[in-house]
Design a protein around this motif. Structure first.
Motif, PDB file in Angstrom:
ATOM      1  N   PHE A 160       0.816  -1.211   0.000  1.00 21.11           N
ATOM      2  CA  PHE A 160       0.000   0.000   0.000  1.00 21.11           C
ATOM      3  C   PHE A 160       0.853   1.266   0.000  1.00 21.11           C
ATOM      4  CE2 PHE A 160      -3.221  -3.077   1.315  1.00 21.11           C
ATOM      5  CZ  PHE A 160      -4.250  -2.713   0.451  1.00 21.11           C
ATOM      6  N   ALA A 210      -7.620   2.670   0.203  1.00 20.55           N
ATOM      7  CA  ALA A 210      -7.351   1.294  -0.258  1.00 20.55           C
ATOM      8  C   ALA A 210      -8.323   0.851  -1.333  1.00 20.55           C
ATOM      9  CB  ALA A 210      -7.402   0.333   0.934  1.00 20.55           C
ATOM     10  N   VAL A 240      -5.613  -4.438   6.184  1.00 23.44           N
ATOM     11  CA  VAL A 240      -5.081  -3.187   5.626  1.00 23.44           C
ATOM     12  C   VAL A 240      -4.733  -2.236   6.774  1.00 23.44           C
ATOM     13  CG1 VAL A 240      -5.569  -1.148   4.209  1.00 23.44           C
ATOM     14  CG2 VAL A 240      -6.391  -3.401   3.479  1.00 23.44           C
ATOM     15  N   PHE A 292      -3.844   3.427   5.515  1.00 23.84           N
ATOM     16  CA  PHE A 292      -4.154   3.246   4.099  1.00 23.84           C
ATOM     17  C   PHE A 292      -5.630   2.954   3.836  1.00 23.84           C
ATOM     18  CE2 PHE A 292       0.286   1.576   4.561  1.00 23.84           C
ATOM     19  CZ  PHE A 292       0.931   2.591   3.864  1.00 23.84           C
TER      20      PHE A 292
END
Length: 211
Positions: free
Chosen positions: A10, A175, A167, A171
């Motif tokens: 990411f 995302a 995640v 982010f």
């Protein structure tokens, strides 16, 4: 796939595209809701062509109701399932006026109560219109999540749950857009463009290509 790899994936996607957003064109949350409803089983390019003239005329649920279902169909007849979509959009506009003062609600329960609005659409609206860190799993995100190993799952709800778990928080807001764009232009369905992918060395896909 471990925590460190996911964070690096990411970080690279953010570095390449610091401010990602939807490719649907819209001017306010209501227009975004209409565009997302139209985008089911259709391309963003096709939706944008159909809404270009529509959105110059229609900026509110009240204006859409004035246009009417038949008037709406004339604008969107190039889009798949346009009859069903037109019917749902008009029903949605009536509910928005009757229950929400003509505004798009900012909570999941109210959004999912609107005709034709499921969890994925609600997530898109919450994220893109209102800035919530939600992740809407479409075909692109489902494919990328499974193929790379970021968040493998057998169905969209499982992938969404794992993405929300795995995640990193920094982010999560973007995302959704990074994964869609990656799936749309690099990690494409038939033959992924692994040779030009910025996360190829982190990806756990076994059948990588050279292009």
């Amino acid at each position: 796939m471990n925590k460190k790899k996911r964070a690096e994936i990411f970080a690279r996607l953010r570095n390449e595209n610091p401010q990602p957003t939807t490719e649907l064109r819209y001017g306010n949350p209501f227009q975004l809701l209409v565009a997302v409803a139209l985008s089911a089983q259709s391309t963003d390019v096709g939706v944008n062509k159909a809404t270009e003239k529509l959105f110059k005329k229609v900026k509110t649920p009240q204006a859409m109701l004035k246009l009417g279902e038949e008037g709406l169909k004339q604008h969107i007849k190039t889009i798949g399932l346009y009859n069903t979509k037109a019917s749902n959009i008009i029903k949605t506009c009536k509910l928005l006026v009757e229950k929400h003062g003509g505004k798009v609600p900012e909570d999941r329960e109210s959004l999912e109560a609107l005709p034709g609005v499921g969890r994925k659409t609600a997530n898109v609206i919450l994220n893109t219109a209102f800035g919530h860190p939600t992740i809407a799993v479409d075909t692109h995100i489902f494919r990328v999540s499974n193929r790379t190993g970021i968040a493998p799952g057998k169905h969209v709800n499982e992938v969404e749950r794992k993405l929300n778990k795995f995640v990193p928080d920094e982010f999560k807001q973007d995302a959704h857009h990074w994964l869609i764009l990656h799936g749309r232009y690099t990690c494409i369905a038939r033959k992924p463009r692994c040779g030009s992918c910025i996360i190829e060395d982190l990806c756990e896909y076994r059948d990588k290509t050279e292009n």
